[in-house]
Write a protein that holds these residues in place. Structure first.
Motif, PDB file in Angstrom:
ATOM      1  N   PHE A  89     -36.080 -60.184  35.617  1.00  0.00           N
ATOM      2  CA  PHE A  89     -34.896 -59.528  36.156  1.00  0.00           C
ATOM      3  C   PHE A  89     -33.637 -60.060  35.491  1.00  0.00           C
ATOM      4  N   ASN A  90     -32.733 -59.143  35.146  1.00  0.00           N
ATOM      5  CA  ASN A  90     -31.340 -59.491  34.929  1.00  0.00           C
ATOM      6  C   ASN A  90     -30.653 -59.483  36.282  1.00  0.00           C
ATOM      7  N   VAL A  91     -29.698 -60.371  36.477  1.00  0.00           N
ATOM      8  CA  VAL A  91     -28.975 -60.446  37.750  1.00  0.00           C
ATOM      9  C   VAL A  91     -27.565 -59.905  37.544  1.00  0.00           C
ATOM     10  N   GLU A  92     -27.203 -58.921  38.348  1.00  0.00           N
ATOM     11  CA  GLU A  92     -25.870 -58.323  38.291  1.00  0.00           C
ATOM     12  C   GLU A  92     -25.200 -58.461  39.655  1.00  0.00           C
ATOM     13  N   ALA A  93     -23.983 -59.008  39.676  1.00  0.00           N
ATOM     14  CA  ALA A  93     -23.206 -59.130  40.911  1.00  0.00           C
ATOM     15  C   ALA A  93     -21.858 -58.468  40.676  1.00  0.00           C
ATOM     16  N   GLU A  94     -21.492 -57.538  41.535  1.00  0.00           N
ATOM     17  CA  GLU A  94     -20.314 -56.710  41.266  1.00  0.00           C
ATOM     18  C   GLU A  94     -19.321 -56.728  42.421  1.00  0.00           C
ATOM     19  N   HIS A  95     -18.054 -56.841  42.056  1.00  0.00           N
ATOM     20  CA  HIS A  95     -16.947 -56.582  42.978  1.00  0.00           C
ATOM     21  C   HIS A  95     -16.401 -55.209  42.618  1.00  0.00           C
ATOM     22  N   ARG A  96     -16.625 -54.246  43.490  1.00  0.00           N
ATOM     23  CA  ARG A  96     -16.228 -52.879  43.197  1.00  0.00           C
ATOM     24  C   ARG A  96     -14.825 -52.599  43.710  1.00  0.00           C
ATOM     25  N   VAL A  97     -14.125 -51.754  42.965  1.00  0.00           N
ATOM     26  CA  VAL A  97     -12.751 -51.394  43.295  1.00  0.00           C
ATOM     27  C   VAL A  97     -12.675 -49.881  43.416  1.00  0.00           C
ATOM     28  N   GLU A  98     -12.253 -49.414  44.565  1.00  0.00           N
ATOM     29  CA  GLU A  98     -12.171 -47.980  44.788  1.00  0.00           C
ATOM     30  C   GLU A  98     -11.194 -47.343  43.794  1.00  0.00           C
ATOM     31  N   GLY A  99     -11.658 -46.304  43.128  1.00  0.00           N
ATOM     32  CA  GLY A  99     -10.807 -45.586  42.191  1.00  0.00           C
ATOM     33  C   GLY A  99     -10.755 -46.182  40.801  1.00  0.00           C
ATOM     34  N   ALA A 100     -11.456 -47.296  40.569  1.00  0.00           N
ATOM     35  CA  ALA A 100     -11.434 -47.920  39.243  1.00  0.00           C
ATOM     36  C   ALA A 100     -12.128 -47.030  38.220  1.00  0.00           C
ATOM     37  N   ASP A 101     -11.604 -47.051  36.986  1.00  0.00           N
ATOM     38  CA  ASP A 101     -12.168 -46.193  35.947  1.00  0.00           C
ATOM     39  C   ASP A 101     -13.138 -46.916  35.030  1.00  0.00           C
ATOM     40  N   SER A 102     -13.294 -48.239  35.199  1.00  0.00           N
ATOM     41  CA  SER A 102     -14.142 -48.989  34.277  1.00  0.00           C
ATOM     42  C   SER A 102     -14.445 -50.356  34.864  1.00  0.00           C
TER      43      SER A 102
ATOM     44  N   GLY B  92     -35.140 -49.084  36.051  1.00  0.00           N
ATOM     45  CA  GLY B  92     -35.270 -49.446  37.455  1.00  0.00           C
ATOM     46  C   GLY B  92     -34.464 -50.670  37.829  1.00  0.00           C
ATOM     47  N   ARG B  93     -33.956 -50.661  39.032  1.00  0.00           N
ATOM     48  CA  ARG B  93     -33.266 -51.843  39.540  1.00  0.00           C
ATOM     49  C   ARG B  93     -33.470 -51.949  41.042  1.00  0.00           C
ATOM     50  N   LEU B  94     -33.480 -53.184  41.516  1.00  0.00           N
ATOM     51  CA  LEU B  94     -33.558 -53.459  42.944  1.00  0.00           C
ATOM     52  C   LEU B  94     -32.150 -53.520  43.509  1.00  0.00           C
ATOM     53  N   GLU B  95     -31.862 -52.657  44.454  1.00  0.00           N
ATOM     54  CA  GLU B  95     -30.536 -52.587  45.044  1.00  0.00           C
ATOM     55  C   GLU B  95     -30.307 -53.723  46.034  1.00  0.00           C
ATOM     56  N   ALA B  96     -29.080 -53.840  46.488  1.00  0.00           N
ATOM     57  CA  ALA B  96     -28.719 -54.918  47.409  1.00  0.00           C
ATOM     58  C   ALA B  96     -29.519 -54.855  48.705  1.00  0.00           C
ATOM     59  N   ASP B  97     -29.917 -53.642  49.129  1.00  0.00           N
ATOM     60  CA  ASP B  97     -30.675 -53.504  50.376  1.00  0.00           C
ATOM     61  C   ASP B  97     -32.178 -53.656  50.173  1.00  0.00           C
ATOM     62  N   GLY B  98     -32.607 -53.985  48.959  1.00  0.00           N
ATOM     63  CA  GLY B  98     -34.024 -54.182  48.694  1.00  0.00           C
ATOM     64  C   GLY B  98     -34.760 -52.944  48.243  1.00  0.00           C
ATOM     65  N   SER B  99     -34.090 -51.810  48.193  1.00  0.00           N
ATOM     66  CA  SER B  99     -34.740 -50.579  47.748  1.00  0.00           C
ATOM     67  C   SER B  99     -34.689 -50.485  46.226  1.00  0.00           C
ATOM     68  N   TRP B 100     -35.587 -49.665  45.680  1.00  0.00           N
ATOM     69  CA  TRP B 100     -35.599 -49.420  44.245  1.00  0.00           C
ATOM     70  C   TRP B 100     -34.760 -48.192  43.927  1.00  0.00           C
TER      71      TRP B 100
ATOM     72  N   VAL C 285     -25.109 -57.316  44.874  1.00  0.00           N
ATOM     73  CA  VAL C 285     -26.035 -57.923  43.917  1.00  0.00           C
ATOM     74  C   VAL C 285     -27.220 -56.993  43.675  1.00  0.00           C
ATOM     75  N   ARG C 286     -27.516 -56.784  42.402  1.00  0.00           N
ATOM     76  CA  ARG C 286     -28.666 -55.975  42.008  1.00  0.00           C
ATOM     77  C   ARG C 286     -29.500 -56.757  41.000  1.00  0.00           C
ATOM     78  N   ARG C 287     -30.781 -56.511  41.024  1.00  0.00           N
ATOM     79  CA  ARG C 287     -31.683 -57.100  40.032  1.00  0.00           C
ATOM     80  C   ARG C 287     -32.232 -55.980  39.157  1.00  0.00           C
ATOM     81  N   HIS C 288     -31.916 -56.055  37.871  1.00  0.00           N
ATOM     82  CA  HIS C 288     -32.373 -55.039  36.927  1.00  0.00           C
ATOM     83  C   HIS C 288     -33.716 -55.483  36.356  1.00  0.00           C
ATOM     84  N   ALA C 289     -34.752 -54.702  36.628  1.00  0.00           N
ATOM     85  CA  ALA C 289     -36.120 -55.096  36.290  1.00  0.00           C
ATOM     86  C   ALA C 289     -36.511 -54.647  34.893  1.00  0.00           C
ATOM     87  N   PHE C 290     -37.297 -55.471  34.232  1.00  0.00           N
ATOM     88  CA  PHE C 290     -37.953 -55.087  32.983  1.00  0.00           C
ATOM     89  C   PHE C 290     -39.172 -55.974  32.797  1.00  0.00           C
ATOM     90  N   ARG C 291     -40.049 -55.575  31.889  1.00  0.00           N
ATOM     91  CA  ARG C 291     -41.267 -56.332  31.656  1.00  0.00           C
ATOM     92  C   ARG C 291     -41.260 -56.910  30.245  1.00  0.00           C
TER      93      ARG C 291
END
Length: 695
Positions: free
Chosen positions: A447-460, A59-67, A434-440
């Motif tokens: 939460f682990n904190v993940e912040a991503e700059h996405r690139v269209e068409g990137a393979d990795s 599970g992770r919390l998305e940038a919009d607050g949804s799971w 920004v996403r928060r990856h949840a665990f107990r």
């Protein structure tokens, strides 16, 4: 008597009687009589309750607050197999606003039609038997007619107290229904057989791997039926304790092990086996001696790489046991995963190795561009690092203009969550997703904190990482009478300015650098992720969860650049940087990680002249398996950990880095904390990683 048994006897531990286990196995092959299950339409019915996080889904919390929930491997097949059984949920959604509604929506989206009975869905804390009693009451049946399936061994203990039967993984649901036990099992892979062959057998029976010690040895969970299937397929099994409400850990022991003279003339293999057995016995002896006073004791699951496998019962804090002179990261939590043997990152590592070895210009000698180097120098500065460390270690308010100062980032401390919130805001302000990856862990949602700059068409993706938590486990504390007392992680100070406030600050500054480059019109060709792991000090559990989820999602990761402790430099010592690429996992990940380390090593002189670069790789790497990069090695991805000078030439701890490791003295004001030095390392890693990402 084996060396392991003999050493265990000297510690006062009674040896495990294999005959009793085998008797239990024989009795469980065809199951024991079930409890008084309900009969509906002539069919016995059991109500199955599942935990969500890590058991059913990542599970992770998305940038919009949804799971967002991603089903774990083999889970859908299990749910299909029990389509006719009533199924419910026992899960803790946390304290976020509208958490129950959001998690319920995500549950039904991930598992449509699987959990139709709202009265069987229970949300709330699982820190006592209360929620499990409520779940049983909602069925109108006896507790023995209910099964709780959950990965967390503390939660399984509460469920058992409430009278429920339990399973440590969905694969063992039928075993729990039929009252058949699950065992910790060592699996030997014979010559000529591969881990892939073992995976094919394991995924067709009641067996789930938890750790790959080598291509020849795997630790797993298995029922008697699973053991039988493995043996029939030609694999040798060594059945140990029942799993019940225990979790598996690898506890390393860094102390020298004297091998008896009688082994002097034996083969290298015999001597290595003897040393491994003695080290395992010594590690277990020490750990069990430190954990007296608990209702239940830990059990040895046999030798492991550098130490011993241990089954630790619920409520026993094995992560807090530290041998004298222990190196960082000496305890590793082991997680069950049907996909562990497939290592999806291996294919990617193989693809990237040639490109990594060629360097940035195809000749093997290239460096980051002048423009990238200039941007790094302008943004990853000593002043920037000092500001970030000051805020997350309590020298200055966490949020400018507000009074609160952080006392500790320990996973058990309330300030940990406040720091997570501050980091999320920092990355959001830079325009990252920004996403928060949840665990107990130990009943707490982290939460682990993940912040991503996405690139269209990137393979990795390229990852720059550190760990956001801290500890002062090695500090000296006294009670009101002035008598020594243990460290209390819920209240004691653990500023962690170097470990790993320095790495966290470097990741924050690297994100600022990318932001500046993008603002100038530059664009990477790969996704760039800035990831800060929680609970690294608790046996790497945060990065383990993250890497396991990434593998299940078929994530494509080109390389991981971990910064863990980069600010410690004793006065008068020549500056040195350690680049750790050693992997306990063989295969393509070895060459790919080495090549990743080569890129950083070539960049360092362009950033900081006069630095000694220490590249540490292979089995002799003293940080092998000991920081968050190891969680990615386990999945086959190229990864390195970059640090200050932590280790002596012989691999023992005691280089020129901080002398306040894991104490309240690890502060920004400590004489060993050098932000100029930290900036040089952070710049070298940032420039390398961003260039590798295509800038």
């Amino acid at each position: 008597m084996t060396i392991e048994e003999g050493q265990g006897a000297q510690c006062g531990r009674s040896a495990t009687r294999l005959s009793l286990l085998l008797g239990s196995l024989r009795g469980s092959l065809h199951g024991s009589p079930r409890g008084s299950n309900r009969i509906i339409g002539g069919t016995e019915m059991t109500t199955l309750f599942f935990d969500i996080g890590a058991t059913l889904a990542d599970g992770r919390l998305e940038a919009d607050g949804s799971w967002l929930l991603r089903p774990r491997p083999r889970v859908s097949q299990v749910l299909d197999a029990f389509a006719g059984e009533p199924k419910g949920i026992i899960s803790n959604p946390g304290a976020e606003q509208d958490a129950v509604a959001k998690l319920t929506e995500a549950l039904h989206e991930a598992f449509p039609g699987r959990f139709p009975d709202d009265h069987l869905i229970h949300f709330g804390p699982k820190d006592s038997r209360a929620i499990f009693d409520d779940a049983v009451a909602s069925t109108g049946s006896a507790a023995d007619d209910c099964v709780f399936v959950g990965e967390d061994h503390d939660e399984r203990a509460f469920a058992r107290t409430a009278g429920m039967r339990v399973a440590p993984h969905p694969v063992f649901t039928r075993a729990a229904i039929e009252n058949r036990p699950v065992f910790w099992t060592r699996i030997d892979v014979p010559e000529g057989r591969t881990l892939g062959a073992l995976e094919s057998v394991a995924n067709g029976t009641e067996a789930v791997p938890v750790h790959v010690a080598s291509p020849r040895l795997v630790l797993a969970m298995a029922t008697a039926l699973g053991v039988e299937a493995l043996q029939q397929a030609g694999f040798t099994t060594d059945v140990r304790e029942q799993v019940e409400d225990t979790a598996a850990f690898l506890v390393r022991d860094d102390r020298p092990v004297p091998v008896p003279e009688s082994f002097a003339g034996t083969s290298d293999g015999s001597r290595t086996a003897a040393e491994g057995a003695m080290r395992a016995a010594a590690a277990f002896c020490f750990a069990s001696g430190e954990l007296t006073g608990y209702p239940r004791q830990i059990s040895s699951l046999g030798p492991a790489p550098g130490g011993v496998y241990v089954a630790s019962p619920a409520g026993v804090p094995i992560e807090e046991v530290h041998t004298q002179g222990a190196k960082p990261g000496h305890t590793e939590r082991l997680l069950p995963d049907p996909a562990l043997l497939s290592r999806p990152g291996e294919t990617q590592a193989e693809e990237f190795t040639a490109a990594l070895s060629a360097g940035f210009d195809g000749t093997g000698d290239g460096l980051p561009s002048p423009e990238t180097l200039a941007a790094v120098r302008a943004t990853v500065t000593p002043e920037a690092l000092r500001t970030h460390v000051a805020r997350i270690s309590g020298v200055e308010p966490l949020v400018p203009g507000e009074p609160l100062k952080v006392r500790s980032r320990d996973a058990a401390h309330a300030d940990n969550g406040l720091v997570v919130d501050a980091l999320v805001r920092h990355f959001q302000d830079l325009g990252l997703v920004v996403r928060r990856h949840a665990f107990r862990w130990r009943g707490r949602q982290l939460f682990n904190v993940e912040a991503e700059h996405r690139v269209e068409g990137a393979d990795s993706a390229v990852l720059l990482t550190g760990h956001l938590d801290s500890t002062a486990q090695s500090g000296h504390f006294v009670d009101a009478n002035g008598d020594p007392r243990p460290y209390d992680p819920t209240v004691d100070p653990a500023p962690g300015a170097d470990d790993d406030g320095s790495g966290t600050a470097a990741v924050m500054a690297a994100a600022e650098c990318l932001h500046a480059l993008v603002a100038e019109g530059r664009a990477p060709t790969r996704h760039v992720r800035f990831v800060l792991f929680n609970a690294e000090e608790q046996a790497l559990v945060g990065s383990k969860r993250y890497a396991r989820a990434a593998a299940a999602a078929d994530d494509h990761i080109a390389g991981v650049f971990q910064m863990d402790m980069i600010a410690g430099l004793q006065d008068g010592s020549p500056p040195a940087v350690e680049i750790h690429a050693g992997s306990s996992v063989p295969g393509p990940v070895v060459a790919a990680s080495d090549a990743l380390g080569d890129l950083v090593a070539r960049t360092v002189p362009a950033i900081a002249s006069g630095f000694e670069v220490q590249q540490l790789t292979g089995a002799g790497d003293p940080a092998l398996g000991r920081s968050d990069h190891a969680s990615f090695h386990e999945r086959g991805w190229a990864a390195i950990a970059v640090s200050e000078d932590l280790f002596r030439a012989d691999g023992s701890q005691g280089g020129t880095g901080t002398r306040k490791y894991h104490t309240p003295g690890d502060t920004l004001l400590d004489e060993d904390h050098d932000t100029q030095y930290a900036a040089a390392i952070a710049r070298s890693v940032t420039a390398t990683a961003l260039t590798f990402a295509g800038l």
